[in-house]
Design an enzyme around this catalytic site. Structure first.
Site, PDB file in Angstrom:
ATOM      1  N   ASP A 155       0.864  -1.170   0.000  1.00 31.31           N
ATOM      2  CA  ASP A 155       0.000   0.000   0.000  1.00 31.31           C
ATOM      3  C   ASP A 155       0.900   1.220   0.000  1.00 31.31           C
ATOM      4  O   ASP A 155       1.792   1.348   0.847  1.00 31.31           O
ATOM      5  CB  ASP A 155      -0.933  -0.004   1.212  1.00 31.31           C
ATOM      6  CG  ASP A 155      -2.212   0.726   0.852  1.00 31.31           C
ATOM      7  OD1 ASP A 155      -2.999   0.171   0.064  1.00 31.31           O
ATOM      8  OD2 ASP A 155      -2.399   1.872   1.310  1.00 31.31           O
ATOM      9  N   ARG A 205       9.371   2.147  -2.942  1.00 28.05           N
ATOM     10  CA  ARG A 205       9.085   0.712  -3.093  1.00 28.05           C
ATOM     11  C   ARG A 205      10.376  -0.094  -2.945  1.00 28.05           C
ATOM     12  O   ARG A 205      10.398  -1.145  -2.302  1.00 28.05           O
ATOM     13  CB  ARG A 205       8.426   0.463  -4.456  1.00 28.05           C
ATOM     14  CG  ARG A 205       7.976  -0.971  -4.693  1.00 28.05           C
ATOM     15  CD  ARG A 205       6.906  -1.092  -5.748  1.00 28.05           C
ATOM     16  NE  ARG A 205       5.654  -0.472  -5.335  1.00 28.05           N
ATOM     17  CZ  ARG A 205       5.240   0.726  -5.754  1.00 28.05           C
ATOM     18  NH1 ARG A 205       5.934   1.405  -6.653  1.00 28.05           N
ATOM     19  NH2 ARG A 205       4.121   1.240  -5.288  1.00 28.05           N
TER      20      ARG A 205
HETATM   21  P1  ITT Z   1      -3.487  -2.016  -5.651  1.00 29.09           P
HETATM   22  O1  ITT Z   1      -4.270  -1.434  -4.501  1.00 29.09           O
HETATM   23  O2  ITT Z   1      -4.302  -2.920  -6.507  1.00 29.09           O
HETATM   24  O3  ITT Z   1      -2.184  -2.621  -5.213  1.00 29.09           O
HETATM   25  P2  ITT Z   1      -3.265   0.758  -6.443  1.00 29.09           P
HETATM   26  O4  ITT Z   1      -2.668   1.383  -7.656  1.00 29.09           O
HETATM   27  O5  ITT Z   1      -4.677   1.103  -6.116  1.00 29.09           O
HETATM   28  O6  ITT Z   1      -3.086  -0.801  -6.629  1.00 29.09           O
HETATM   29  P3  ITT Z   1      -2.479   1.839  -3.844  1.00 29.09           P
HETATM   30  O7  ITT Z   1      -3.773   1.563  -3.169  1.00 29.09           O
HETATM   31  O8  ITT Z   1      -1.229   1.557  -3.083  1.00 29.09           O
HETATM   32  O9  ITT Z   1      -2.331   1.036  -5.218  1.00 29.09           O
HETATM   33  O10 ITT Z   1      -2.590   3.344  -4.328  1.00 29.09           O
HETATM   34  C1  ITT Z   1      -1.577   4.184  -4.367  1.00 29.09           C
HETATM   35  C2  ITT Z   1      -1.718   5.155  -5.514  1.00 29.09           C
HETATM   36  O11 ITT Z   1      -0.551   5.946  -5.412  1.00 29.09           O
HETATM   37  C3  ITT Z   1      -1.676   4.474  -6.884  1.00 29.09           C
HETATM   38  O12 ITT Z   1      -2.911   4.455  -7.500  1.00 29.09           O
HETATM   39  C4  ITT Z   1      -0.724   5.333  -7.694  1.00 29.09           C
HETATM   40  O13 ITT Z   1      -1.446   6.301  -8.395  1.00 29.09           O
HETATM   41  C5  ITT Z   1       0.119   6.004  -6.633  1.00 29.09           C
HETATM   42  N1  ITT Z   1       1.413   5.329  -6.527  1.00 29.09           N
HETATM   43  C6  ITT Z   1       1.769   4.269  -5.756  1.00 29.09           C
HETATM   44  N2  ITT Z   1       3.046   3.941  -5.976  1.00 29.09           N
HETATM   45  C7  ITT Z   1       3.505   4.810  -6.887  1.00 29.09           C
HETATM   46  C8  ITT Z   1       4.724   4.992  -7.526  1.00 29.09           C
HETATM   47  O14 ITT Z   1       5.756   4.196  -7.304  1.00 29.09           O
HETATM   48  N3  ITT Z   1       4.828   5.987  -8.396  1.00 29.09           N
HETATM   49  C9  ITT Z   1       3.801   6.797  -8.648  1.00 29.09           C
HETATM   50  N4  ITT Z   1       2.598   6.698  -8.122  1.00 29.09           N
HETATM   51  C10 ITT Z   1       2.449   5.699  -7.232  1.00 29.09           C
END
Ligand code: ITT
Length: 193
Positions: free
Chosen positions: A70, A174
């Protein structure tokens, strides 16, 4: 740990799977997409609580050793917004919406955080990675995903989206969370699939 270790990532985001998979490979871990991709997302201010809840719920459903990632972008001038709401905010207003909110704002400090929860009963471990930097004035770059075009990590001039995949994966939030996880798995005696 001996031989190759297979773990499952519960995510619907293929970019996360690619990044985390490449980070874990040197630790002898093969990361695969879990047979469930939908995470149960509780509303909370804490990424740790959100990730733990989602990971426990996913384990109840698939009974395989798994990881939940997350992540969120915490912008200082916006009091940590979008933070735990990053996924929702990204879908609704995207990075252009964030740039609009930041128009005329001088303090552009922000941090990306990843909470990675590993569940391999009886083990439950939490790994946290954070990379800070600034929000750019305009979007730049074609790589990565999400808010990558507007985030410049400290010590760099390129946004995450301008960096080659391998470079983002050496400095990112990450990377910091998953390399700790990889290190822990390597040192532990958990049985792998
Ligand atoms: P899952 O829940 O299915 O894993 P998600 O994309 O919805 O996928 P998150 O709930 O962790 O993941 O949401 C975090 C948001 O933050 C995600 O939608 C991205 O837009 C952003 N995000 C997360 N990691 C990122 C990264 O390495 N670079 C840029 N944006 C990121």
């Amino acid at each position: 740990m001996s031989g190759e270790c297979r773990l499952y990532l519960v995510t619907g985001n293929k970019h996360k799977l690619e990044e985390a998979g490449a980070i874990l490979e040197p630790y002898g871990i093969k990361l695969e997409q879990a047979p469930v991709t939908e995470k149960l997302e509780i509303q909370s201010e804490s990424l740790v609580d959100i990730a733990l809840y989602a990971a426990r719920d996913a384990y109840r459903r698939i009974r395989l050793p798994l990881i939940v990632d997350d992540s969120g972008l915490f912008i200082e001038a916006l009091k940590g917004f979008p933070g735990p709401y990053s996924s929702y905010v990204y879908k609704k207003i995207g990075y252009t919406g964030i740039l609009k909110l930041m128009e005329g704002v001088e303090n552009r400090r922000a941090c990306f955080k990843t909470v990675a929860v590993l569940i391999h009963p009886p083990i439950e471990k939490v790994f946290i990675g954070e990379t800070c930097g600034v929000i750019s004035d305009t979007p730049r770059g074609m790589g990565g995903f999400g808010f990558d075009p507007i985030f410049i990590p400290d010590g760099h001039t390129m946004t995450y989206a301008e960096m080659p995949f391998e470079e983002k994966n050496k400095v990112s939030h990450r990377y910091k969370a998953f390399s700790q996880l990889g290190e822990w798995v390597r040192k532990s005696r958990i049985k792998c699939l």
